[in-house]
Motif scaffolding. Structure first.
Motif, PDB file in Angstrom:
ATOM      1  N   TYR A 105       0.863  -1.184   0.000  1.00 12.66           N
ATOM      2  CA  TYR A 105       0.000   0.000   0.000  1.00 12.66           C
ATOM      3  C   TYR A 105       0.899   1.234   0.000  1.00 12.66           C
ATOM      4  CZ  TYR A 105      -4.807   1.744   0.788  1.00 12.66           C
ATOM      5  OH  TYR A 105      -6.058   2.300   0.641  1.00 12.66           O
ATOM      6  N   VAL A 106       0.705   2.120  -0.984  1.00 12.84           N
ATOM      7  CA  VAL A 106       1.462   3.367  -1.068  1.00 12.84           C
ATOM      8  C   VAL A 106       0.471   4.522  -1.007  1.00 12.84           C
ATOM      9  CG1 VAL A 106       3.135   4.733  -2.375  1.00 12.84           C
ATOM     10  CG2 VAL A 106       3.184   2.236  -2.521  1.00 12.84           C
ATOM     11  N   PHE A 107       0.719   5.460  -0.078  1.00  4.09           N
ATOM     12  CA  PHE A 107      -0.189   6.579   0.134  1.00  4.09           C
ATOM     13  C   PHE A 107       0.363   7.852  -0.511  1.00  4.09           C
ATOM     14  CE2 PHE A 107      -0.675   3.572   3.572  1.00  4.09           C
ATOM     15  CZ  PHE A 107      -2.040   3.407   3.654  1.00  4.09           C
ATOM     16  N   GLN A 108      -0.434   8.912  -0.478  1.00  2.00           N
ATOM     17  CA  GLN A 108       0.004  10.183  -1.069  1.00  2.00           C
ATOM     18  C   GLN A 108       1.236  10.721  -0.359  1.00  2.00           C
ATOM     19  OE1 GLN A 108      -3.055  13.136  -1.470  1.00  2.00           O
ATOM     20  NE2 GLN A 108      -1.730  14.580  -2.506  1.00  2.00           N
ATOM     21  N   ARG A 109       1.269  10.607   0.955  1.00  2.00           N
ATOM     22  CA  ARG A 109       2.442  11.001   1.724  1.00  2.00           C
ATOM     23  C   ARG A 109       3.319   9.789   1.967  1.00  2.00           C
ATOM     24  NH1 ARG A 109       2.043  11.964   6.493  1.00  2.00           N
ATOM     25  NH2 ARG A 109       3.873  13.279   6.757  1.00  2.00           N
ATOM     26  N   ALA A 110       4.635   9.997   1.865  1.00  2.00           N
ATOM     27  CA  ALA A 110       5.556   8.873   2.033  1.00  2.00           C
ATOM     28  C   ALA A 110       5.529   8.326   3.453  1.00  2.00           C
ATOM     29  CB  ALA A 110       6.975   9.313   1.670  1.00  2.00           C
ATOM     30  N   ALA A 111       5.263   9.194   4.449  1.00  2.00           N
ATOM     31  CA  ALA A 111       5.152   8.772   5.858  1.00  2.00           C
ATOM     32  C   ALA A 111       6.376   7.993   6.314  1.00  2.00           C
ATOM     33  CB  ALA A 111       3.876   7.962   6.077  1.00  2.00           C
ATOM     34  N   LEU A 168       9.840   7.500   8.651  1.00  2.00           N
ATOM     35  CA  LEU A 168      10.309   7.823   9.994  1.00  2.00           C
ATOM     36  C   LEU A 168      11.555   8.696   9.873  1.00  2.00           C
ATOM     37  CD1 LEU A 168       9.861   4.378  11.788  1.00  2.00           C
ATOM     38  CD2 LEU A 168       8.287   6.322  11.714  1.00  2.00           C
ATOM     39  N   GLU A 169      11.477   9.901  10.431  1.00  2.00           N
ATOM     40  CA  GLU A 169      12.512  10.907  10.207  1.00  2.00           C
ATOM     41  C   GLU A 169      13.882  10.501  10.751  1.00  2.00           C
ATOM     42  OE1 GLU A 169      12.405  13.611   8.403  1.00  2.00           O
ATOM     43  OE2 GLU A 169      10.312  13.300   7.857  1.00  2.00           O
ATOM     44  N   TRP A 170      13.906   9.631  11.753  1.00  2.00           N
ATOM     45  CA  TRP A 170      15.178   9.264  12.378  1.00  2.00           C
ATOM     46  C   TRP A 170      15.806   8.014  11.755  1.00  2.00           C
ATOM     47  CZ3 TRP A 170      10.358   9.074  14.529  1.00  2.00           C
ATOM     48  CH2 TRP A 170       9.833   7.812  14.796  1.00  2.00           C
ATOM     49  N   ARG A 171      15.161   7.481  10.730  1.00  2.00           N
ATOM     50  CA  ARG A 171      15.696   6.288  10.073  1.00  2.00           C
ATOM     51  C   ARG A 171      16.141   6.630   8.667  1.00  2.00           C
ATOM     52  NH1 ARG A 171      12.997   0.994  12.473  1.00  2.00           N
ATOM     53  NH2 ARG A 171      14.204   0.078  10.771  1.00  2.00           N
ATOM     54  N   SER A 172      17.236   6.032   8.240  1.00  2.00           N
ATOM     55  CA  SER A 172      17.738   6.238   6.883  1.00  2.00           C
ATOM     56  C   SER A 172      16.761   5.654   5.870  1.00  2.00           C
ATOM     57  CB  SER A 172      19.097   5.558   6.721  1.00  2.00           C
ATOM     58  OG  SER A 172      18.952   4.143   6.797  1.00  2.00           O
ATOM     59  N   ALA A 173      17.008   5.946   4.597  1.00  2.00           N
ATOM     60  CA  ALA A 173      16.155   5.398   3.540  1.00  2.00           C
ATOM     61  C   ALA A 173      16.124   3.872   3.614  1.00  2.00           C
ATOM     62  CB  ALA A 173      16.668   5.858   2.177  1.00  2.00           C
ATOM     63  N   VAL A 199      11.313   5.670  -1.782  1.00  2.00           N
ATOM     64  CA  VAL A 199      11.537   4.879  -0.566  1.00  2.00           C
ATOM     65  C   VAL A 199      10.232   4.213  -0.131  1.00  2.00           C
ATOM     66  CG1 VAL A 199      12.196   4.957   1.880  1.00  2.00           C
ATOM     67  CG2 VAL A 199      13.480   6.305   0.191  1.00  2.00           C
ATOM     68  N   ALA A 200       9.137   4.978  -0.146  1.00  2.00           N
ATOM     69  CA  ALA A 200       7.839   4.419   0.239  1.00  2.00           C
ATOM     70  C   ALA A 200       7.435   3.276  -0.687  1.00  2.00           C
ATOM     71  CB  ALA A 200       6.780   5.519   0.226  1.00  2.00           C
ATOM     72  N   LEU A 201       7.729   3.409  -1.975  1.00  2.00           N
ATOM     73  CA  LEU A 201       7.413   2.355  -2.934  1.00  2.00           C
ATOM     74  C   LEU A 201       8.246   1.107  -2.646  1.00  2.00           C
ATOM     75  CD1 LEU A 201       5.940   1.404  -5.469  1.00  2.00           C
ATOM     76  CD2 LEU A 201       7.714   2.526  -6.836  1.00  2.00           C
ATOM     77  N   CYS A 202       9.540   1.293  -2.368  1.00  2.00           N
ATOM     78  CA  CYS A 202      10.392   0.155  -2.011  1.00  2.00           C
ATOM     79  C   CYS A 202       9.860  -0.552  -0.772  1.00  2.00           C
ATOM     80  CB  CYS A 202      11.824   0.623  -1.754  1.00  2.00           C
ATOM     81  SG  CYS A 202      12.732   1.142  -3.218  1.00  2.00           S
ATOM     82  N   ARG A 203       9.457   0.222   0.219  1.00  2.00           N
ATOM     83  CA  ARG A 203       8.924  -0.363   1.453  1.00  2.00           C
ATOM     84  C   ARG A 203       7.688  -1.210   1.158  1.00  2.00           C
ATOM     85  NH1 ARG A 203       7.452   4.116   5.605  1.00  2.00           N
ATOM     86  NH2 ARG A 203       5.802   4.423   4.047  1.00  2.00           N
ATOM     87  N   ALA A 204       6.820  -0.712   0.278  1.00  2.00           N
ATOM     88  CA  ALA A 204       5.588  -1.442  -0.050  1.00  2.00           C
ATOM     89  C   ALA A 204       5.868  -2.711  -0.843  1.00  2.00           C
ATOM     90  CB  ALA A 204       4.645  -0.536  -0.836  1.00  2.00           C
ATOM     91  N   LEU A 205       6.973  -2.735  -1.588  1.00  2.00           N
ATOM     92  CA  LEU A 205       7.294  -3.873  -2.454  1.00  2.00           C
ATOM     93  C   LEU A 205       8.256  -4.864  -1.804  1.00  2.00           C
ATOM     94  CD1 LEU A 205       7.762  -2.033  -5.871  1.00  2.00           C
ATOM     95  CD2 LEU A 205       5.881  -3.569  -5.257  1.00  2.00           C
ATOM     96  N   LEU A 206       8.741  -4.560  -0.605  1.00  2.00           N
ATOM     97  CA  LEU A 206       9.800  -5.373  -0.001  1.00  2.00           C
ATOM     98  C   LEU A 206       9.398  -6.832   0.140  1.00  2.00           C
ATOM     99  CD1 LEU A 206      12.678  -5.120   1.294  1.00  2.00           C
ATOM    100  CD2 LEU A 206      11.505  -5.095   3.501  1.00  2.00           C
ATOM    101  N   HIS A 207       8.166  -7.097   0.544  1.00  2.00           N
ATOM    102  CA  HIS A 207       7.721  -8.474   0.777  1.00  2.00           C
ATOM    103  C   HIS A 207       7.144  -9.116  -0.484  1.00  2.00           C
ATOM    104  CE1 HIS A 207       4.269  -5.888   1.272  1.00  2.00           C
ATOM    105  NE2 HIS A 207       3.438  -6.913   1.292  1.00  2.00           N
ATOM    106  N   GLU A 208       7.386  -8.483  -1.640  1.00  2.00           N
ATOM    107  CA  GLU A 208       6.969  -9.002  -2.942  1.00  2.00           C
ATOM    108  C   GLU A 208       5.468  -9.303  -2.986  1.00  2.00           C
ATOM    109  OE1 GLU A 208       9.937 -11.472  -5.093  1.00  2.00           O
ATOM    110  OE2 GLU A 208      10.802 -11.756  -3.088  1.00  2.00           O
ATOM    111  N   PRO A 209       4.639  -8.286  -2.707  1.00  2.00           N
ATOM    112  CA  PRO A 209       3.186  -8.504  -2.746  1.00  2.00           C
ATOM    113  C   PRO A 209       2.729  -8.766  -4.178  1.00  2.00           C
ATOM    114  CG  PRO A 209       3.652  -6.164  -2.622  1.00  2.00           C
ATOM    115  CD  PRO A 209       4.971  -6.872  -2.459  1.00  2.00           C
ATOM    116  N   ARG A 210       1.710  -9.590  -4.309  1.00  2.00           N
ATOM    117  CA  ARG A 210       1.156  -9.851  -5.636  1.00  2.00           C
ATOM    118  C   ARG A 210       0.247  -8.726  -6.086  1.00  2.00           C
ATOM    119  NH1 ARG A 210       1.417 -15.236  -7.095  1.00  2.00           N
ATOM    120  NH2 ARG A 210       0.693 -14.502  -9.114  1.00  2.00           N
TER     121      ARG A 210
END
Length: 272
Positions: free
Chosen positions: A96-102, A104-109, A159-170
């Motif tokens: 799931y990718v939202f309009q805002r990347a959301a 965490l400011e203290w974590r790297s990409a 980065v948000a897109l990578c996070r959403a795709l990390l677990h290889e969702p169908r």
């Protein structure tokens, strides 16, 4: 080119093969003053590997439809299935990718991407390999150690897109992910999204207010009516899967699709 949805019927064969199957769905909310119907008689099949965009007036239920597929909302009537299974609650096999990347400011990409692995308890070595693949795929190489405030809006959405795709969702659900970006960055990410979709084979359901974006990225475009939202028409986009941006915009078929969408939405939609 187009398929009116005036009298949708359930096709058992299509249902069995669909990544997303929505059958005669309605959503009604009760407020203090009145009942509100957000969606009415919505039926849609999205085959495996297809890219489908949803456009329509503000408030017509586009995001509500995504939440139904994700299991974040329950339909008042009708049925939603994901890869054959009835959706009865929040699904963990989607992205799931939202309009805002959301982020965490203290974590790297990279660590923002790997947050998905921590939540899902993925094996760390597998997650790191997958994160490296996605960082390379999305053009984030060299920025993986940057904090969110050091990244542009476009980079944050990568980065948000990578996070959403990390677990290889169908199935990947995208709710106006590029809406807050400048025009040039949005075009660049449209090109990247087309390439990522082709390389991963992921089924994508995208909500967007941009007619051009919908036509450029999609196999089909679902055009919705004013609230209570229902499907007015489904438009086939007869373009090759691999699409360069400017040449695609110049093609007669692209113009036919965008013109038809504008006709359905009214003259007020012609700005984009």
């Amino acid at each position: 080119m187009s398929k009116p949805e005036t009298a949708p019927q359930t096709d058992p064969a299509a249902e069995a093969q669909a990544a997303v199957h929505v059958d005669e769905v309605a959503v009604r909310f009760r407020t203090r003053k009145r009942d509100v119907t957000a969606l009415r008689e919505v039926s849609l099949d999205v085959p495996m590997g297809e890219f489908v965009s949803i456009v329509g007036p503000s408030g017509c239920g586009k995001s509500t439809l995504l939440k139904l597929v994700a299991g974040l909302l329950k339909p008042t009537t009708g049925t939603v299935r994901l890869r054959g299974d009835k959706v009865t609650g929040p699904r963990h096999d989607i992205g799931y990718v939202f309009q805002r990347a959301a982020l965490l400011e203290w974590r790297s990409a990279r660590r923002n991407i790997l947050l998905q692995a921590e939540m899902r308890k993925m094996p760390s070595a597998q997650a790191r390999r997958r994160a490296d693949e996605l960082i390379e795929m999305t053009g984030l190489r060299g920025f993986e150690d940057a904090l969110p405030h050091e990244l542009s809006g476009g980079m944050q959405q990568r980065v948000a897109l990578c996070r959403a795709l990390l677990h290889e969702p169908r199935v990947l659900l995208m709710d106006e992910p590029f809406g807050a970006l400048d025009a040039l960055t949005r075009e660049q990410l449209n090109v990247e999204m087309n390439r990522i979709w082709r390389e991963t084979g992921t089924t994508v359901l995208l909500v967007t207010h941009s007619i051009a974006e919908a036509a450029y990225l999609s196999n089909r475009v679902v055009v919705m009516s004013d609230r209570p939202g229902t499907i007015r028409e489904i438009i086939d986009v007869d373009l090759p899967a691999e699409r360069q941006y400017s040449p695609t915009m110049a093609k007669p078929e692209f113009s036919r699709v965008t013109s038809r969408i504008r006709d359905l939405l009214g003259a007020g939609a012609a700005a984009d």
